[in-house]
Structures are given as C-alpha cells and as structure tokens.
Motif scaffolding. Structure first.
Motif, PDB file in Angstrom:
ATOM      1  N   GLU A   8       0.904  -1.283  -0.071  1.00 19.92           N
ATOM      2  CA  GLU A   8       0.002   0.057   0.000  1.00 19.92           C
ATOM      3  C   GLU A   8       0.971   1.194   0.102  1.00 19.92           C
ATOM      4  N   ASN A   9       1.738   1.173   0.708  1.00 21.93           N
ATOM      5  CA  ASN A   9       2.915   2.132   0.994  1.00 21.93           C
ATOM      6  C   ASN A   9       3.412   2.658  -0.487  1.00 21.93           C
ATOM      7  N   LEU A  10       3.841   1.534  -1.354  1.00 21.58           N
ATOM      8  CA  LEU A  10       4.572   1.704  -2.656  1.00 21.58           C
ATOM      9  C   LEU A  10       3.510   2.163  -3.832  1.00 21.58           C
ATOM     10  N   LYS A  11       2.272   1.713  -3.696  1.00 16.34           N
ATOM     11  CA  LYS A  11       1.201   2.319  -4.384  1.00 16.34           C
ATOM     12  C   LYS A  11       1.030   3.723  -4.470  1.00 16.34           C
ATOM     13  N   SER A  12       0.908   4.217  -3.207  1.00 17.85           N
ATOM     14  CA  SER A  12       0.931   5.427  -2.973  1.00 17.85           C
ATOM     15  C   SER A  12       1.750   6.408  -3.615  1.00 17.85           C
ATOM     16  N   THR A  13       2.927   5.947  -4.083  1.00 18.72           N
ATOM     17  CA  THR A  13       4.005   6.600  -4.743  1.00 18.72           C
ATOM     18  C   THR A  13       3.897   6.723  -6.255  1.00 18.72           C
ATOM     19  N   PHE A  14       2.926   6.021  -7.035  1.00 14.48           N
ATOM     20  CA  PHE A  14       2.880   6.108  -8.206  1.00 14.48           C
ATOM     21  C   PHE A  14       1.907   7.151  -8.717  1.00 14.48           C
ATOM     22  N   ARG A  15       2.133   7.685 -10.018  1.00 15.86           N
ATOM     23  CA  ARG A  15       1.203   8.566 -10.469  1.00 15.86           C
ATOM     24  C   ARG A  15      -0.088   7.878 -10.877  1.00 15.86           C
ATOM     25  N   LYS A  16      -1.311   8.417 -10.611  1.00 15.53           N
ATOM     26  CA  LYS A  16      -2.608   7.703 -11.051  1.00 15.53           C
ATOM     27  C   LYS A  16      -2.753   7.293 -12.324  1.00 15.53           C
ATOM     28  N   ASN A  17      -3.206   6.088 -12.736  1.00 21.62           N
ATOM     29  CA  ASN A  17      -3.278   5.419 -13.649  1.00 21.62           C
ATOM     30  C   ASN A  17      -2.016   5.182 -14.691  1.00 21.62           C
ATOM     31  N   SER A  18      -0.977   5.352 -14.041  1.00 19.04           N
ATOM     32  CA  SER A  18       0.321   5.149 -14.828  1.00 19.04           C
ATOM     33  C   SER A  18       0.667   3.849 -15.166  1.00 19.04           C
ATOM     34  N   THR A  19       1.337   3.370 -15.995  1.00 18.45           N
ATOM     35  CA  THR A  19       1.700   2.111 -16.535  1.00 18.45           C
ATOM     36  C   THR A  19       2.407   1.399 -15.345  1.00 18.45           C
ATOM     37  N   LYS A  22      -0.117   0.104 -12.876  1.00 14.25           N
ATOM     38  CA  LYS A  22      -0.871  -1.065 -13.345  1.00 14.25           C
ATOM     39  C   LYS A  22      -0.056  -2.414 -13.273  1.00 14.25           C
ATOM     40  N   VAL A  23       1.031  -2.373 -13.827  1.00 12.64           N
ATOM     41  CA  VAL A  23       2.096  -3.219 -13.603  1.00 12.64           C
ATOM     42  C   VAL A  23       2.131  -3.743 -12.089  1.00 12.64           C
ATOM     43  N   PHE A  24       2.568  -2.787 -11.362  1.00 12.01           N
ATOM     44  CA  PHE A  24       2.778  -3.268  -9.732  1.00 12.01           C
ATOM     45  C   PHE A  24       1.465  -3.745  -9.307  1.00 12.01           C
ATOM     46  N   ASN A  25       0.163  -3.247  -9.698  1.00 10.55           N
ATOM     47  CA  ASN A  25      -0.950  -3.974  -9.304  1.00 10.55           C
ATOM     48  C   ASN A  25      -1.071  -5.211  -9.113  1.00 10.55           C
ATOM     49  N   PHE A  26      -0.513  -5.903 -10.474  1.00 11.88           N
ATOM     50  CA  PHE A  26      -0.637  -7.561 -10.503  1.00 11.88           C
ATOM     51  C   PHE A  26       0.560  -8.165 -10.133  1.00 11.88           C
ATOM     52  N   LEU A  27       1.613  -7.371  -9.891  1.00 15.47           N
ATOM     53  CA  LEU A  27       2.994  -8.158  -9.443  1.00 15.47           C
ATOM     54  C   LEU A  27       2.909  -8.223  -7.953  1.00 15.47           C
ATOM     55  N   SER A  28       2.056  -7.164  -7.331  1.00 20.63           N
ATOM     56  CA  SER A  28       2.319  -7.163  -5.928  1.00 20.63           C
ATOM     57  C   SER A  28       1.755  -8.369  -5.086  1.00 20.63           C
ATOM     58  N   ASP A  29       1.083  -9.161  -5.887  1.00 20.85           N
ATOM     59  CA  ASP A  29       0.783 -10.437  -5.320  1.00 20.85           C
ATOM     60  C   ASP A  29       1.982 -11.696  -5.393  1.00 20.85           C
ATOM     61  N   GLN A  30       2.979 -11.225  -5.865  1.00 14.19           N
ATOM     62  CA  GLN A  30       4.127 -11.936  -5.888  1.00 14.19           C
ATOM     63  C   GLN A  30       4.162 -13.066  -6.715  1.00 14.19           C
ATOM     64  N   GLU A  31       3.214 -13.305  -7.771  1.00 11.10           N
ATOM     65  CA  GLU A  31       2.923 -14.537  -8.604  1.00 11.10           C
ATOM     66  C   GLU A  31       3.707 -14.281  -9.872  1.00 11.10           C
ATOM     67  N   TRP A  32       4.073 -15.099 -10.728  1.00  9.33           N
ATOM     68  CA  TRP A  32       4.710 -14.925 -11.810  1.00  9.33           C
ATOM     69  C   TRP A  32       3.723 -14.578 -13.075  1.00  9.33           C
ATOM     70  N   TYR A  33       4.077 -13.579 -13.842  1.00  9.73           N
ATOM     71  CA  TYR A  33       3.196 -13.226 -14.870  1.00  9.73           C
ATOM     72  C   TYR A  33       3.981 -12.909 -16.411  1.00  9.73           C
ATOM     73  N   CYS A  34       3.233 -13.366 -17.416  1.00  4.45           N
ATOM     74  CA  CYS A  34       3.645 -13.709 -18.768  1.00  4.45           C
ATOM     75  C   CYS A  34       3.791 -11.970 -19.378  1.00  4.45           C
ATOM     76  N   ARG A  35       4.761 -11.713 -19.666  1.00  2.00           N
ATOM     77  CA  ARG A  35       4.952 -10.257 -20.242  1.00  2.00           C
ATOM     78  C   ARG A  35       3.970 -10.176 -21.536  1.00  2.00           C
ATOM     79  N   SER A  36       4.081 -11.039 -22.557  1.00  2.00           N
ATOM     80  CA  SER A  36       3.414 -10.986 -23.835  1.00  2.00           C
ATOM     81  C   SER A  36       1.814 -10.940 -23.320  1.00  2.00           C
ATOM     82  N   CYS A  37       1.304 -11.608 -22.430  1.00  2.00           N
ATOM     83  CA  CYS A  37      -0.066 -11.697 -22.004  1.00  2.00           C
ATOM     84  C   CYS A  37      -0.437 -10.354 -21.473  1.00  2.00           C
ATOM     85  N   GLU A  38       0.280 -10.027 -20.409  1.00  2.00           N
ATOM     86  CA  GLU A  38       0.145  -8.737 -19.635  1.00  2.00           C
ATOM     87  C   GLU A  38       0.549  -7.341 -20.445  1.00  2.00           C
TER      88      GLU A  38
END
Length: 244
Positions: A8-19, A22-38
């Motif tokens: 939550e602290n990190l999220k507050s440091t990003f510009r609203k609606n910035s890429t 958006k990337v951090f929103n799903f990486l924040s669960d510490q799961e693996w994500y495919c770059r091509s899909c995302e």
C-alpha cells in the motif's frame, strides 16, 4: 512493515493510472506473470521498459527499486516460451537515472545532428532517444553526473542517439540485451551479428557485473558503441576481401 503495508505504501508513490502502477498492481501478489499476455492486456509498449518493469526495478528518488525475478517459461495462453516476471516482495536501493538538463539535451542532439547511430538517419526530436553508452542496469549505486559544460569529447564518450519510432525502439532492444548479458554473462549481438570489436561473447571474468568499474566489460559490445562496432566490422570485412 508487513508486506501488505509495504504494498500500500508503494502504491501511494505512483502516478494515478500510470503504467508502472498498473504493472505493480498485479505483480504485488508475488505471482509469476507472462510479459506477452500482460503487455497486451495493458496495451502499453512501456510494459517492459522504463515505464514498466525496468522503471519498477530502478526506483526513483522518492521510491525504492523492486527486486523482480525474470525467467523464460512456457505460456499456455501464448503456446510458446515467453518472458515472465515475479516480484520477490523485497525492495532495494533506487538506481534512478538523473534527468539530463534540457540545455545539455540540445547540446547532445546538435552534436550528433539528430542522426541515430544505427540507421544513420536524421530524425525529428520525438523519434530519438539519448542513450547512455554505459547501461543504467549496471550502474549499481552510482549516479551519472551531468555537467552542462560537457565537452564534445565527453559527449561522445558518454552518449549516442538511438531511434524510437513506430517501426521500432532500439533503446528497448539494447536494454533487453543488457538484461540478458547480466543474467547469462553473454554479451550483446546487435541485429543478430556475433561480432565484438574487443573481447568476445563472454563477459570478462575479472570485471564486476555492476558499478563504475563494470563499464570496462561493456567495451567491445556493439550496443555500447555502435559506431566503433560498425567501423571495426567494416574494416575486418575489407581486410578479408583483400586477403582473398
């Protein structure tokens, strides 16, 4: 600080609606994500670059960098091997680039006459990126200092111009090559050409991977100095033709 508070602290440091947010929103669960899909889901060319993964890894003066693992994995959606990213949940010291002062930007562009070094085309300002020869991925905790009175010799030592237009982004290609080199110890092959004007494909074993002294290991790679790389390669071809 527990993990949820950190997120939550990190999220507050990003510009609203910035890429990056958006990337951090799903990486924040510490799961693996495919770059091509995302990347397709976000419809952003900046997903892997400074506006996305790389920017998250580097951090800023007001936000720490993120420790992100990157691997090649098979994607069931893409039905092929793709690049995947996973945030470890850890942060690290920021390694954000210093903005080049506008006066120096104009000086660099004028010195190179707005010509990108790879295709040797004179381009409008919005199709050019001023590239640090020594990649930021290897800076470590050092930070480039930009002297407004930088000489032309210093400009040539530190910078080159790369293209960024609708047909391609050579700066992004260089960044991916540098990431691969750091991970594998195999140096870059611009345009798929296996040639180094100094050394060979292997990162020198006696040169550190990160920090000021790491720059010595970059010398010889075409991504580090494409002009010398091309001139040396042409000279080798001329000598080969003469000998045969």
């Amino acid at each position: 600080m527990n993990n949820q508070d950190l997120v939550e602290n990190l999220k507050s440091t990003f510009r609203k609606n910035s890429t990056q947010l958006k990337v951090f929103n799903f990486l924040s669960d510490q799961e693996w994500y495919c770059r091509s899909c995302e990347g397709k889901n976000l419809a952003s060319e900046q997903y892997a670059a400074g506006g996305g993964i790389q920017g998250l890894q580097r951090g800023t003066k007001s936000r720490p960098g993120l420790e992100i693992k990157t691997e090649r994995k098979f994607c069931n959606t893409c039905q092929k091997q793709t690049t995947w990213d996973c945030w470890t949940g850890k942060i690290k010291a920021a390694n954000a680039p210093t903005n080049i002062p506008s006066e120096l930007v104009e000086k660099i562009l004028s010195f190179y006459s707005y010509i990108d070094v790879i295709e040797q085309r004179q381009r409008p300002r919005h199709e050019i990126i001023i590239d640090h020869r020594f990649p930021m991925e290897r800076w470590g905790n050092i930070e480039e200092a930009h002297n407004l009175n930088m000489s032309e010799t210093e400009i040539k030592q530190k910078f080159q111009l790369l293209k960024k237009d609708s047909a391609g982004n050579h700066n992004l290609l260089k960044s991916r090559s540098c990431e691969f080199c750091i991970k594998t110890g195999k140096r870059g092959t611009p345009l798929g050409i296996k040639f180094w004007y100094q050394g060979n494909e292997n990162w020198p074993h006696n040169i550190p991977q990160v920090g000021k002294n790491a720059e010595t290991g970059c010398i010889g790679c075409g991504w580090y100095n494409f002009e010398i790389w091309r001139n040396t390669l042409n000279q080798k071809l001329t000598e080969f033709k003469q000998d045969n």
